[in-house]
Design a protein around this motif. Structure first.
Motif, PDB file in Angstrom:
ATOM      1  N   GLN A   1      39.531  45.565  32.175  1.00  0.00           N
ATOM      2  CA  GLN A   1      40.261  46.910  31.857  1.00  0.00           C
ATOM      3  C   GLN A   1      39.996  47.189  30.039  1.00  0.00           C
ATOM      4  OE1 GLN A   1      43.186  47.528  34.230  1.00  0.00           O
ATOM      5  NE2 GLN A   1      42.953  49.282  33.843  1.00  0.00           N
TER       6      GLN A   1
ATOM      7  N   HIS B   1      41.753  39.784  38.097  1.00  0.00           N
ATOM      8  CA  HIS B   1      41.592  41.246  38.389  1.00  0.00           C
ATOM      9  C   HIS B   1      40.412  42.307  38.786  1.00  0.00           C
ATOM     10  CE1 HIS B   1      45.411  43.733  36.894  1.00  0.00           C
ATOM     11  NE2 HIS B   1      44.309  44.828  37.393  1.00  0.00           N
ATOM     12  N   TRP B   2      39.722  41.753  39.465  1.00  0.00           N
ATOM     13  CA  TRP B   2      38.795  42.655  40.247  1.00  0.00           C
ATOM     14  C   TRP B   2      36.849  42.829  39.776  1.00  0.00           C
ATOM     15  CZ3 TRP B   2      41.918  48.233  40.269  1.00  0.00           C
ATOM     16  CH2 TRP B   2      42.918  48.149  40.954  1.00  0.00           C
TER      17      TRP B   2
ATOM     18  N   ASN C   1      45.723  39.784  41.430  1.00  0.00           N
ATOM     19  CA  ASN C   1      46.135  41.333  41.138  1.00  0.00           C
ATOM     20  C   ASN C   1      45.856  41.825  42.256  1.00  0.00           C
ATOM     21  OD1 ASN C   1      47.231  43.272  39.970  1.00  0.00           O
ATOM     22  ND2 ASN C   1      45.442  44.076  40.277  1.00  0.00           N
ATOM     23  N   GLU C   2      46.694  42.253  42.981  1.00  0.00           N
ATOM     24  CA  GLU C   2      46.639  43.619  43.689  1.00  0.00           C
ATOM     25  C   GLU C   2      45.871  43.727  45.539  1.00  0.00           C
ATOM     26  OE1 GLU C   2      46.819  47.408  42.285  1.00  0.00           O
ATOM     27  OE2 GLU C   2      48.780  47.208  41.502  1.00  0.00           O
TER      28      GLU C   2
ATOM     29  N   ASN D   1      53.886  44.366  41.204  1.00  0.00           N
ATOM     30  CA  ASN D   1      53.772  46.297  41.294  1.00  0.00           C
ATOM     31  C   ASN D   1      54.090  47.285  41.229  1.00  0.00           C
ATOM     32  OD1 ASN D   1      52.003  43.745  39.563  1.00  0.00           O
ATOM     33  ND2 ASN D   1      49.733  45.129  40.022  1.00  0.00           N
TER      34      ASN D   1
ATOM     35  N   TYR E   1      54.965  51.413  41.220  1.00  0.00           N
ATOM     36  CA  TYR E   1      54.182  52.541  40.867  1.00  0.00           C
ATOM     37  C   TYR E   1      55.164  53.886  40.647  1.00  0.00           C
ATOM     38  CZ  TYR E   1      50.898  49.985  37.148  1.00  0.00           C
ATOM     39  OH  TYR E   1      50.836  49.402  36.859  1.00  0.00           O
TER      40      TYR E   1
ATOM     41  N   TRP F   1      51.876  60.535  39.991  1.00  0.00           N
ATOM     42  CA  TRP F   1      52.580  59.522  41.053  1.00  0.00           C
ATOM     43  C   TRP F   1      53.878  60.318  40.525  1.00  0.00           C
ATOM     44  CZ3 TRP F   1      49.786  54.535  39.287  1.00  0.00           C
ATOM     45  CH2 TRP F   1      48.941  54.029  39.036  1.00  0.00           C
TER      46      TRP F   1
ATOM     47  N   GLU G   1      54.032  44.344  36.771  1.00  0.00           N
ATOM     48  CA  GLU G   1      53.089  45.797  36.347  1.00  0.00           C
ATOM     49  C   GLU G   1      54.382  47.129  36.844  1.00  0.00           C
ATOM     50  OE1 GLU G   1      49.253  47.155  37.740  1.00  0.00           O
ATOM     51  OE2 GLU G   1      48.669  45.522  37.114  1.00  0.00           O
TER      52      GLU G   1
ATOM     53  N   TRP H   1      53.076  47.812  31.970  1.00  0.00           N
ATOM     54  CA  TRP H   1      51.181  48.382  32.473  1.00  0.00           C
ATOM     55  C   TRP H   1      51.367  49.579  31.233  1.00  0.00           C
ATOM     56  CZ3 TRP H   1      47.467  45.836  33.210  1.00  0.00           C
ATOM     57  CH2 TRP H   1      45.972  46.879  33.141  1.00  0.00           C
TER      58      TRP H   1
ATOM     59  N   GLU I   1      40.642  52.917  32.574  1.00  0.00           N
ATOM     60  CA  GLU I   1      41.670  52.891  33.740  1.00  0.00           C
ATOM     61  C   GLU I   1      41.270  53.441  35.238  1.00  0.00           C
ATOM     62  OE1 GLU I   1      44.636  52.638  35.184  1.00  0.00           O
ATOM     63  OE2 GLU I   1      44.009  52.783  36.405  1.00  0.00           O
ATOM     64  N   TRP I   2      39.894  52.567  35.059  1.00  0.00           N
ATOM     65  CA  TRP I   2      39.154  52.721  36.843  1.00  0.00           C
ATOM     66  C   TRP I   2      37.853  53.798  36.918  1.00  0.00           C
ATOM     67  CZ3 TRP I   2      38.395  47.294  36.916  1.00  0.00           C
ATOM     68  CH2 TRP I   2      39.719  46.292  36.720  1.00  0.00           C
TER      69      TRP I   2
ATOM     70  N   PHE J   1      47.963  54.725  29.145  1.00  0.00           N
ATOM     71  CA  PHE J   1      49.442  53.974  29.758  1.00  0.00           C
ATOM     72  C   PHE J   1      49.866  53.094  28.935  1.00  0.00           C
ATOM     73  CE2 PHE J   1      47.584  54.284  34.139  1.00  0.00           C
ATOM     74  CZ  PHE J   1      48.939  54.421  35.183  1.00  0.00           C
TER      75      PHE J   1
HETATM   76  C1  FCB Z   1      46.942  49.205  38.846  1.00  0.00           C
HETATM   77  C2  FCB Z   1      46.050  47.933  38.061  1.00  0.00           C
HETATM   78  C3  FCB Z   1      45.956  48.510  36.749  1.00  0.00           C
HETATM   79  C4  FCB Z   1      45.998  49.653  36.285  1.00  0.00           C
HETATM   80  C5  FCB Z   1      47.535  50.066  37.066  1.00  0.00           C
HETATM   81  C6  FCB Z   1      47.650  51.574  36.091  1.00  0.00           C
HETATM   82  O1  FCB Z   1      46.795  49.319  40.264  1.00  0.00           O
HETATM   83  O2  FCB Z   1      46.331  46.568  38.677  1.00  0.00           O
HETATM   84  O3  FCB Z   1      44.880  47.138  36.941  1.00  0.00           O
HETATM   85  O4  FCB Z   1      44.980  50.473  36.806  1.00  0.00           O
HETATM   86  O5  FCB Z   1      47.218  49.946  38.390  1.00  0.00           O
END
Ligand code: FCB
Length: 474
Positions: A41, A142-143, A186-187, A314, A316, A354, A381, A428, A435-436, A444
Protein backbone atom coordinates in the motif's frame (compact mmCIF):
# COMPACT_ATOMS: atom_id res chain seq x y z
CA UNK A 1 12.01 17.03 2.89
CA UNK A 2 8.63 18.70 2.63
CA UNK A 3 7.00 18.22 5.98
CA UNK A 4 4.52 20.89 6.85
CA UNK A 5 2.48 21.60 9.93
CA UNK A 6 4.00 21.29 13.37
CA UNK A 7 2.55 19.57 16.41
CA UNK A 8 2.25 22.82 18.38
CA UNK A 9 -0.34 24.00 15.83
CA UNK A 10 -2.88 22.11 17.92
CA UNK A 11 -3.36 25.30 19.90
CA UNK A 12 -5.63 26.49 17.13
CA UNK A 13 -8.03 23.59 17.83
CA UNK A 14 -10.99 23.94 20.12
CA UNK A 15 -9.77 23.22 23.67
CA UNK A 16 -11.76 20.01 23.88
CA UNK A 17 -9.86 18.63 20.92
CA UNK A 18 -6.40 19.54 22.08
CA UNK A 19 -3.90 17.25 23.74
CA UNK A 20 -4.84 18.31 27.23
CA UNK A 21 -8.39 16.98 26.91
CA UNK A 22 -9.85 14.45 29.32
CA UNK A 23 -8.25 11.68 27.36
CA UNK A 24 -4.79 12.53 28.59
CA UNK A 25 -4.92 10.36 31.70
CA UNK A 26 -5.66 6.73 32.25
CA UNK A 27 -3.32 4.94 29.89
CA UNK A 28 -0.56 2.78 31.30
CA UNK A 29 3.04 3.96 31.00
CA UNK A 30 4.75 2.37 28.01
CA UNK A 31 1.46 2.10 26.11
CA UNK A 32 2.36 1.77 22.43
CA UNK A 33 0.83 4.71 20.60
CA UNK A 34 1.51 4.21 16.94
CA UNK A 35 0.39 4.05 13.36
CA UNK A 36 0.27 1.27 10.80
CA UNK A 37 0.93 0.73 7.10
CA UNK A 38 1.51 -2.20 4.79
CA UNK A 39 4.15 -2.86 2.15
CA UNK A 40 2.13 -2.95 -1.06
CA UNK A 41 0.00 0.00 0.00
CA UNK A 42 2.89 2.42 0.49
CA UNK A 43 6.22 1.20 -0.85
CA UNK A 44 5.99 1.39 -4.63
CA UNK A 45 9.32 0.34 -6.25
CA UNK A 46 7.74 -2.92 -7.30
CA UNK A 47 10.49 -3.85 -9.72
CA UNK A 48 13.45 -2.54 -7.78
CA UNK A 49 16.38 -4.18 -6.07
CA UNK A 50 15.40 -7.69 -7.02
CA UNK A 51 11.77 -7.67 -5.86
CA UNK A 52 9.60 -10.09 -7.83
CA UNK A 53 5.84 -9.75 -8.38
CA UNK A 54 3.25 -10.71 -5.79
CA UNK A 55 -0.32 -11.79 -6.41
CA UNK A 56 -1.29 -8.14 -6.00
CA UNK A 57 0.96 -7.01 -8.86
CA UNK A 58 -0.89 -9.51 -11.00
CA UNK A 59 -4.34 -8.71 -9.68
CA UNK A 60 -4.05 -4.97 -10.30
CA UNK A 61 -3.22 -5.68 -13.95
CA UNK A 62 -6.62 -7.32 -14.47
CA UNK A 63 -9.00 -5.03 -16.31
CA UNK A 64 -11.73 -3.84 -13.97
CA UNK A 65 -10.16 -5.21 -10.77
CA UNK A 66 -9.07 -1.86 -9.36
CA UNK A 67 -10.88 1.45 -9.42
CA UNK A 68 -9.62 3.47 -12.40
CA UNK A 69 -7.09 0.75 -13.22
CA UNK A 70 -4.59 2.12 -10.69
CA UNK A 71 -1.76 0.06 -9.18
CA UNK A 72 0.69 0.12 -6.28
CA UNK A 73 3.64 0.65 -8.61
CA UNK A 74 4.47 4.00 -7.04
CA UNK A 75 1.97 4.21 -4.17
CA UNK A 76 3.36 6.62 -1.54
CA UNK A 77 6.90 5.99 -2.80
CA UNK A 78 7.90 4.98 0.70
CA UNK A 79 10.68 2.70 -0.54
CA UNK A 80 12.54 5.81 -1.63
CA UNK A 81 11.34 8.09 1.15
CA UNK A 82 11.72 5.83 4.13
CA UNK A 83 13.97 8.20 6.12
CA UNK A 84 11.65 11.14 5.49
CA UNK A 85 8.67 9.06 6.59
CA UNK A 86 10.36 7.96 9.79
CA UNK A 87 11.17 11.63 10.46
CA UNK A 88 7.44 12.31 10.08
CA UNK A 89 6.68 9.59 12.61
CA UNK A 90 9.03 11.30 15.02
CA UNK A 91 7.23 14.61 14.46
CA UNK A 92 4.00 12.80 15.25
CA UNK A 93 5.56 11.56 18.51
CA UNK A 94 4.82 7.97 17.57
CA UNK A 95 6.15 5.42 20.01
CA UNK A 96 5.49 2.48 17.71
CA UNK A 97 5.19 1.80 14.01
CA UNK A 98 3.53 -1.24 12.50
CA UNK A 99 4.74 -2.04 8.97
CA UNK A 100 4.65 -5.12 6.82
CA UNK A 101 7.45 -6.95 5.09
CA UNK A 102 7.00 -7.81 1.46
CA UNK A 103 7.66 -11.54 1.07
CA UNK A 104 8.60 -11.21 -2.65
CA UNK A 105 11.17 -8.54 -1.80
CA UNK A 106 12.89 -10.88 0.61
CA UNK A 107 12.37 -14.18 -1.23
CA UNK A 108 11.48 -13.34 -4.82
CA UNK A 109 10.56 -16.94 -5.62
CA UNK A 110 8.79 -17.41 -2.28
CA UNK A 111 11.36 -20.02 -1.25
CA UNK A 112 15.03 -20.48 -1.99
CA UNK A 113 17.57 -17.71 -2.48
CA UNK A 114 17.28 -14.67 -0.25
CA UNK A 115 17.31 -11.26 -1.93
CA UNK A 116 19.85 -9.46 0.16
CA UNK A 117 18.86 -5.98 -1.04
CA UNK A 118 15.22 -6.58 -0.11
CA UNK A 119 16.08 -7.68 3.39
CA UNK A 120 18.51 -4.77 3.75
CA UNK A 121 15.67 -2.31 3.17
CA UNK A 122 13.77 -3.60 6.21
CA UNK A 123 16.92 -3.68 8.25
CA UNK A 124 17.51 0.00 7.46
CA UNK A 125 13.90 0.78 8.33
CA UNK A 126 14.18 -0.96 11.69
CA UNK A 127 17.46 0.75 12.51
CA UNK A 128 16.07 4.15 11.53
CA UNK A 129 13.04 3.59 13.76
CA UNK A 130 15.12 2.47 16.71
CA UNK A 131 17.45 5.43 16.32
CA UNK A 132 14.39 7.64 16.86
CA UNK A 133 13.08 5.62 19.77
CA UNK A 134 10.16 4.16 17.80
CA UNK A 135 9.27 0.53 18.52
CA UNK A 136 9.03 -1.53 15.31
CA UNK A 137 6.13 -3.99 14.92
CA UNK A 138 6.68 -6.24 11.92
CA UNK A 139 3.85 -7.97 10.06
CA UNK A 140 5.06 -10.85 7.92
CA UNK A 141 2.05 -11.15 5.63
CA UNK A 142 -0.18 -8.31 4.56
CA UNK A 143 -1.64 -10.07 1.51
CA UNK A 144 1.28 -10.01 -0.93
CA UNK A 145 2.01 -13.67 -1.66
CA UNK A 146 4.92 -14.12 -4.10
CA UNK A 147 3.43 -14.78 -7.54
CA UNK A 148 5.90 -17.65 -7.95
CA UNK A 149 4.15 -19.43 -5.08
CA UNK A 150 0.74 -18.76 -6.57
CA UNK A 151 2.00 -20.60 -9.65
CA UNK A 152 2.62 -23.59 -7.42
CA UNK A 153 -0.91 -23.48 -5.97
CA UNK A 154 -0.65 -20.56 -3.54
CA UNK A 155 -2.67 -20.87 -0.34
CA UNK A 156 -4.62 -23.76 -1.80
CA UNK A 157 -1.68 -26.09 -1.18
CA UNK A 158 -0.16 -27.13 2.14
CA UNK A 159 3.40 -26.53 1.00
CA UNK A 160 2.76 -22.79 1.08
CA UNK A 161 2.26 -23.01 4.84
CA UNK A 162 5.75 -24.44 5.29
CA UNK A 163 7.15 -21.90 2.82
CA UNK A 164 5.70 -19.12 4.98
CA UNK A 165 7.31 -20.53 8.12
CA UNK A 166 10.66 -20.73 6.32
CA UNK A 167 10.28 -17.12 5.18
CA UNK A 168 9.47 -16.10 8.77
CA UNK A 169 12.71 -17.79 9.81
CA UNK A 170 14.75 -15.86 7.23
CA UNK A 171 13.38 -12.52 8.44
CA UNK A 172 13.65 -13.45 12.12
CA UNK A 173 17.31 -14.45 11.79
CA UNK A 174 18.07 -11.01 10.40
CA UNK A 175 15.81 -8.73 12.46
CA UNK A 176 15.05 -10.79 15.53
CA UNK A 177 17.66 -9.08 17.68
CA UNK A 178 15.93 -5.71 17.16
CA UNK A 179 12.23 -6.36 16.48
CA UNK A 180 10.35 -7.33 19.63
CA UNK A 181 6.82 -7.45 18.21
CA UNK A 182 5.90 -9.84 15.40
CA UNK A 183 2.57 -10.28 13.65
CA UNK A 184 2.34 -13.34 11.43
CA UNK A 185 -0.74 -12.55 9.34
CA UNK A 186 -2.88 -9.51 8.80
CA UNK A 187 -6.61 -10.23 8.58
CA UNK A 188 -6.70 -13.80 7.29
CA UNK A 189 -10.47 -13.45 6.89
CA UNK A 190 -9.83 -10.87 4.16
CA UNK A 191 -7.03 -12.74 2.40
CA UNK A 192 -9.30 -15.77 2.43
CA UNK A 193 -12.83 -14.59 1.81
CA UNK A 194 -12.25 -11.44 -0.23
CA UNK A 195 -9.51 -13.18 -2.23
CA UNK A 196 -10.98 -16.64 -2.81
CA UNK A 197 -14.75 -16.33 -2.43
CA UNK A 198 -15.70 -12.79 -3.44
CA UNK A 199 -12.86 -12.24 -5.89
CA UNK A 200 -12.44 -8.58 -4.96
CA UNK A 201 -8.91 -9.07 -3.66
CA UNK A 202 -6.00 -11.07 -5.06
CA UNK A 203 -5.94 -13.79 -6.28
CA UNK A 204 -9.48 -12.92 -7.43
CA UNK A 205 -11.26 -16.28 -7.21
CA UNK A 206 -14.98 -16.83 -6.68
CA UNK A 207 -15.31 -20.07 -4.79
CA UNK A 208 -16.34 -20.37 -1.12
CA UNK A 209 -15.06 -23.90 -0.93
CA UNK A 210 -11.60 -22.80 -2.02
CA UNK A 211 -11.73 -20.05 0.59
CA UNK A 212 -12.12 -22.71 3.28
CA UNK A 213 -9.01 -24.54 2.08
CA UNK A 214 -6.98 -21.35 1.66
CA UNK A 215 -8.04 -20.19 5.13
CA UNK A 216 -6.93 -23.47 6.66
CA UNK A 217 -3.49 -23.29 5.07
CA UNK A 218 -3.13 -19.67 6.15
CA UNK A 219 -3.95 -20.70 9.73
CA UNK A 220 -1.51 -23.58 9.51
CA UNK A 221 1.18 -21.25 8.14
CA UNK A 222 0.56 -18.98 11.11
CA UNK A 223 1.05 -21.85 13.57
CA UNK A 224 4.20 -23.11 11.86
CA UNK A 225 5.63 -19.59 11.64
CA UNK A 226 4.84 -18.94 15.31
CA UNK A 227 6.75 -22.08 16.28
CA UNK A 228 9.64 -21.10 14.06
CA UNK A 229 9.78 -17.56 15.50
CA UNK A 230 9.71 -18.93 19.02
CA UNK A 231 12.59 -21.27 18.31
CA UNK A 232 14.73 -18.42 16.97
CA UNK A 233 13.82 -15.32 18.90
CA UNK A 234 14.68 -14.15 22.42
CA UNK A 235 12.17 -15.10 25.09
CA UNK A 236 10.79 -11.62 25.60
CA UNK A 237 9.75 -11.39 21.92
CA UNK A 238 6.00 -10.95 21.45
CA UNK A 239 4.39 -13.03 18.71
CA UNK A 240 0.79 -12.52 17.62
CA UNK A 241 -1.64 -12.28 14.74
CA UNK A 242 -3.95 -9.44 13.63
CA UNK A 243 -7.58 -10.36 12.99
CA UNK A 244 -10.33 -8.07 11.73
CA UNK A 245 -13.38 -7.96 13.94
CA UNK A 246 -16.94 -6.82 13.36
CA UNK A 247 -18.99 -7.17 16.52
CA UNK A 248 -22.44 -8.23 15.44
CA UNK A 249 -25.61 -6.55 16.73
CA UNK A 250 -29.27 -7.46 16.38
CA UNK A 251 -31.54 -5.05 14.53
CA UNK A 252 -34.57 -6.38 16.41
CA UNK A 253 -35.46 -8.93 19.05
CA UNK A 254 -37.00 -11.59 16.84
CA UNK A 255 -35.65 -15.11 17.40
CA UNK A 256 -34.58 -15.29 13.73
CA UNK A 257 -32.51 -12.17 14.27
CA UNK A 258 -30.90 -13.51 17.42
CA UNK A 259 -29.97 -16.66 15.49
CA UNK A 260 -28.64 -14.48 12.68
CA UNK A 261 -26.34 -12.67 15.12
CA UNK A 262 -24.76 -16.01 16.03
CA UNK A 263 -24.43 -17.03 12.39
CA UNK A 264 -22.83 -13.76 11.35
CA UNK A 265 -20.50 -13.84 14.35
CA UNK A 266 -19.28 -17.33 13.47
CA UNK A 267 -18.63 -16.27 9.91
CA UNK A 268 -17.11 -12.85 10.52
CA UNK A 269 -15.31 -13.26 13.85
CA UNK A 270 -15.04 -16.85 15.00
CA UNK A 271 -13.87 -18.54 11.77
CA UNK A 272 -10.28 -17.64 12.60
CA UNK A 273 -10.57 -16.90 16.29
CA UNK A 274 -11.77 -20.34 17.40
CA UNK A 275 -9.06 -22.41 15.71
CA UNK A 276 -6.41 -20.03 17.09
CA UNK A 277 -7.66 -19.98 20.68
CA UNK A 278 -9.74 -23.15 21.03
CA UNK A 279 -8.12 -25.47 18.50
CA UNK A 280 -11.44 -26.03 16.75
CA UNK A 281 -13.48 -24.58 13.94
CA UNK A 282 -16.89 -23.30 15.00
CA UNK A 283 -19.27 -26.12 14.23
CA UNK A 284 -21.80 -23.96 12.39
CA UNK A 285 -19.35 -22.33 9.97
CA UNK A 286 -19.37 -24.95 7.25
CA UNK A 287 -23.12 -25.53 7.42
CA UNK A 288 -23.84 -21.83 7.18
CA UNK A 289 -21.54 -21.41 4.20
CA UNK A 290 -22.77 -24.63 2.62
CA UNK A 291 -19.26 -25.99 2.16
CA UNK A 292 -17.32 -28.99 3.37
CA UNK A 293 -14.72 -28.59 6.13
CA UNK A 294 -11.03 -28.42 5.24
CA UNK A 295 -8.95 -31.57 5.16
CA UNK A 296 -7.20 -31.76 8.52
CA UNK A 297 -4.04 -33.67 9.23
CA UNK A 298 -3.42 -35.05 12.69
CA UNK A 299 -1.70 -32.12 14.35
CA UNK A 300 -3.10 -29.22 12.37
CA UNK A 301 -5.34 -27.76 15.03
CA UNK A 302 -2.72 -28.08 17.74
CA UNK A 303 -0.18 -26.28 15.54
CA UNK A 304 -2.70 -23.55 14.69
CA UNK A 305 -3.44 -23.04 18.38
CA UNK A 306 0.22 -22.61 19.38
CA UNK A 307 -0.06 -20.13 22.28
CA UNK A 308 0.34 -16.48 21.35
CA UNK A 309 1.72 -13.55 23.30
CA UNK A 310 -0.93 -11.18 22.03
CA UNK A 311 -3.90 -10.84 19.75
CA UNK A 312 -3.98 -7.93 17.31
CA UNK A 313 -7.40 -6.36 16.82
CA UNK A 314 -8.24 -4.48 13.64
CA UNK A 315 -11.47 -2.61 14.23
CA UNK A 316 -13.36 -0.28 11.94
CA UNK A 317 -17.08 -0.82 12.43
CA UNK A 318 -19.83 -3.18 13.54
CA UNK A 319 -22.28 -5.41 11.73
CA UNK A 320 -26.00 -4.94 12.24
CA UNK A 321 -28.14 -7.85 11.10
CA UNK A 322 -31.76 -8.80 10.75
CA UNK A 323 -32.86 -12.43 10.43
CA UNK A 324 -34.90 -13.53 7.43
CA UNK A 325 -38.54 -14.29 8.20
CA UNK A 326 -39.26 -18.02 8.43
CA UNK A 327 -41.31 -17.80 5.19
CA UNK A 328 -38.62 -16.13 3.13
CA UNK A 329 -35.93 -18.38 4.61
CA UNK A 330 -37.98 -21.40 3.56
CA UNK A 331 -38.65 -19.95 0.13
CA UNK A 332 -34.99 -19.36 -0.60
CA UNK A 333 -32.00 -21.59 -0.12
CA UNK A 334 -29.77 -18.54 -0.29
CA UNK A 335 -27.05 -18.16 2.32
CA UNK A 336 -26.60 -16.36 4.61
CA UNK A 337 -30.05 -16.40 6.13
CA UNK A 338 -29.89 -12.78 7.26
CA UNK A 339 -29.73 -9.29 5.95
CA UNK A 340 -26.95 -6.88 6.84
CA UNK A 341 -28.28 -3.39 7.47
CA UNK A 342 -26.06 -0.95 5.63
CA UNK A 343 -27.69 2.32 6.71
CA UNK A 344 -28.71 3.02 10.28
CA UNK A 345 -30.89 6.10 10.69
CA UNK A 346 -29.01 8.86 12.53
CA UNK A 347 -25.68 7.07 12.40
CA UNK A 348 -22.60 8.69 10.84
CA UNK A 349 -20.49 7.01 8.22
CA UNK A 350 -16.94 7.26 6.95
CA UNK A 351 -16.06 7.66 3.31
CA UNK A 352 -15.87 3.84 3.07
CA UNK A 353 -19.56 3.72 3.99
CA UNK A 354 -18.65 2.19 7.36
CA UNK A 355 -20.78 3.19 10.33
CA UNK A 356 -18.89 5.07 13.04
CA UNK A 357 -19.48 2.95 16.11
CA UNK A 358 -16.80 3.35 18.79
CA UNK A 359 -18.80 1.30 21.33
CA UNK A 360 -18.01 -1.68 19.12
CA UNK A 361 -14.32 -1.34 19.88
CA UNK A 362 -14.95 -1.48 23.62
CA UNK A 363 -17.35 -4.37 23.08
CA UNK A 364 -14.94 -6.48 21.04
CA UNK A 365 -12.00 -5.85 23.35
CA UNK A 366 -13.94 -6.77 26.48
CA UNK A 367 -15.49 -9.78 24.81
CA UNK A 368 -12.15 -11.12 23.55
CA UNK A 369 -10.72 -10.71 27.02
CA UNK A 370 -13.69 -12.44 28.65
CA UNK A 371 -14.22 -15.29 26.19
CA UNK A 372 -10.77 -15.96 24.68
CA UNK A 373 -8.42 -14.44 27.27
CA UNK A 374 -5.37 -13.70 25.11
CA UNK A 375 -2.34 -12.80 27.24
CA UNK A 376 -2.42 -9.31 25.78
CA UNK A 377 -4.34 -7.31 23.20
CA UNK A 378 -3.13 -4.67 20.82
CA UNK A 379 -5.29 -2.59 18.53
CA UNK A 380 -3.30 -3.15 15.36
CA UNK A 381 -5.59 -1.03 13.12
CA UNK A 382 -8.27 1.56 13.65
CA UNK A 383 -8.99 4.64 11.60
CA UNK A 384 -11.21 6.26 9.03
CA UNK A 385 -11.30 7.41 5.44
CA UNK A 386 -12.76 10.82 4.80
CA UNK A 387 -12.63 13.05 1.78
CA UNK A 388 -9.73 15.33 2.60
CA UNK A 389 -9.05 18.57 0.83
CA UNK A 390 -5.64 20.08 0.50
CA UNK A 391 -5.45 23.56 -0.96
CA UNK A 392 -1.73 23.74 -1.54
CA UNK A 393 -0.91 25.18 1.90
CA UNK A 394 0.44 23.66 5.06
CA UNK A 395 -2.71 22.20 6.54
CA UNK A 396 -5.48 19.72 5.94
CA UNK A 397 -8.50 20.19 8.19
CA UNK A 398 -9.85 16.70 8.82
CA UNK A 399 -11.93 17.27 11.93
CA UNK A 400 -14.03 14.17 11.25
CA UNK A 401 -11.02 11.86 11.44
CA UNK A 402 -9.76 13.69 14.50
CA UNK A 403 -13.11 13.18 16.18
CA UNK A 404 -13.22 9.53 15.09
CA UNK A 405 -9.86 8.93 16.74
CA UNK A 406 -10.90 10.64 19.94
CA UNK A 407 -14.06 8.56 20.21
CA UNK A 408 -12.16 5.35 19.66
CA UNK A 409 -9.39 6.27 22.09
CA UNK A 410 -12.10 6.94 24.66
CA UNK A 411 -13.39 3.43 23.96
CA UNK A 412 -9.89 2.07 24.69
CA UNK A 413 -9.86 3.82 27.98
CA UNK A 414 -13.22 2.27 28.91
CA UNK A 415 -11.89 -1.18 27.95
CA UNK A 416 -8.78 -0.62 30.08
CA UNK A 417 -10.89 0.25 33.07
CA UNK A 418 -12.50 -3.20 32.66
CA UNK A 419 -9.07 -4.86 33.05
CA UNK A 420 -8.53 -5.62 29.38
CA UNK A 421 -4.75 -6.18 29.04
CA UNK A 422 -4.39 -3.69 26.23
CA UNK A 423 -0.85 -2.77 25.24
CA UNK A 424 -1.16 -0.34 22.37
CA UNK A 425 -3.09 1.33 19.60
CA UNK A 426 -2.06 1.74 15.94
CA UNK A 427 -3.91 4.22 13.79
CA UNK A 428 -4.60 3.09 10.26
CA UNK A 429 -2.82 4.75 8.65
CA UNK A 430 0.33 6.80 8.88
CA UNK A 431 0.00 7.95 5.27
CA UNK A 432 -2.71 8.10 2.65
CA UNK A 433 -2.11 5.05 0.51
CA UNK A 434 -3.29 2.48 -2.02
CA UNK A 435 -6.58 1.26 -0.59
CA UNK A 436 -6.67 -2.06 -2.49
CA UNK A 437 -9.58 -2.34 -4.96
CA UNK A 438 -10.52 1.27 -4.20
CA UNK A 439 -7.02 2.46 -5.08
CA UNK A 440 -6.21 6.04 -4.12
CA UNK A 441 -9.79 7.22 -3.80
CA UNK A 442 -9.91 6.61 -0.04
CA UNK A 443 -7.63 8.53 2.27
CA UNK A 444 -6.92 7.08 5.71
CA UNK A 445 -3.70 8.89 6.60
CA UNK A 446 -2.74 11.03 9.56
CA UNK A 447 -0.57 12.51 6.85
CA UNK A 448 -1.91 13.66 3.50
CA UNK A 449 -0.02 12.51 0.42
CA UNK A 450 -0.18 14.64 -2.72
CA UNK A 451 0.42 11.81 -5.15
CA UNK A 452 1.56 14.01 -8.03
CA UNK A 453 4.51 15.41 -6.05
CA UNK A 454 4.65 12.91 -3.16
CA UNK A 455 4.56 15.85 -0.81
CA UNK A 456 3.45 14.97 2.71
CA UNK A 457 1.26 17.32 4.80
CA UNK A 458 0.37 16.45 8.39
CA UNK A 459 -3.40 16.63 8.78
CA UNK A 460 -5.08 18.16 11.82
CA UNK A 461 -5.77 14.62 13.08
CA UNK A 462 -2.02 13.94 12.98
CA UNK A 463 -1.29 17.15 14.89
CA UNK A 464 -3.88 16.24 17.46
CA UNK A 465 -2.54 12.70 17.82
CA UNK A 466 0.99 14.07 18.26
CA UNK A 467 -0.08 16.40 21.06
CA UNK A 468 -2.20 13.69 22.64
CA UNK A 469 0.74 11.27 22.73
CA UNK A 470 3.00 13.99 24.10
CA UNK A 471 0.55 14.51 26.95
CA UNK A 472 0.78 10.85 27.99
CA UNK A 473 3.10 9.63 30.69
CA UNK A 474 6.07 7.83 29.20
C1 FCB B 1 -7.86 -3.30 6.56
C2 FCB B 1 -6.52 -3.63 5.94
C3 FCB B 1 -5.69 -2.42 5.62
C4 FCB B 1 -6.51 -1.26 5.12
C5 FCB B 1 -7.68 -1.00 6.04
C6 FCB B 1 -8.53 0.16 5.63
O1 FCB B 1 -8.77 -4.30 6.28
O2 FCB B 1 -5.78 -4.46 6.78
O3 FCB B 1 -4.69 -2.82 4.71
O4 FCB B 1 -6.89 -1.47 3.82
O5 FCB B 1 -8.48 -2.14 6.11
Amino acid sequence: MSITGRPQDHRSFPASLAGDSDLAGGFPPGFLWGAATSAYQIEGAVREDGRAPSIWDRFVARPGAILQGQTGEVAADHYHRMEEDVALMALLNLRAYRFSISWPRVLPQGTGPVNERGLAFYERLVDTLLARGIEPLATLYHWDLPAALEDRGGWLVRDTAQAFADYAGVVARRLGDRVRWWITHNEPWCSTYLGYALGIHAPGLHDKQLAIHAGHHILLSHGLATQCLRSLLPRETQVGIALDFYPVYAADERPETLAAVQEADVFRNRWFLDPLFRAEYPEALFRALDVTPPTLQANDLAVIATPLDFLGVNYYSRMLVRGASPESAAASSRKPSYEVIERVPEASYTDMGWEIFPEGLEAILTRLHREYAPKALLVTENGAAFEDHWHGGTSVHDWQRLHYLQLHIEALSRALSQQVPLKGYMVWSLLDNFEWALSYSKRFGLVYVDYSTQRRIIKDSGLWYASFIAAQRR
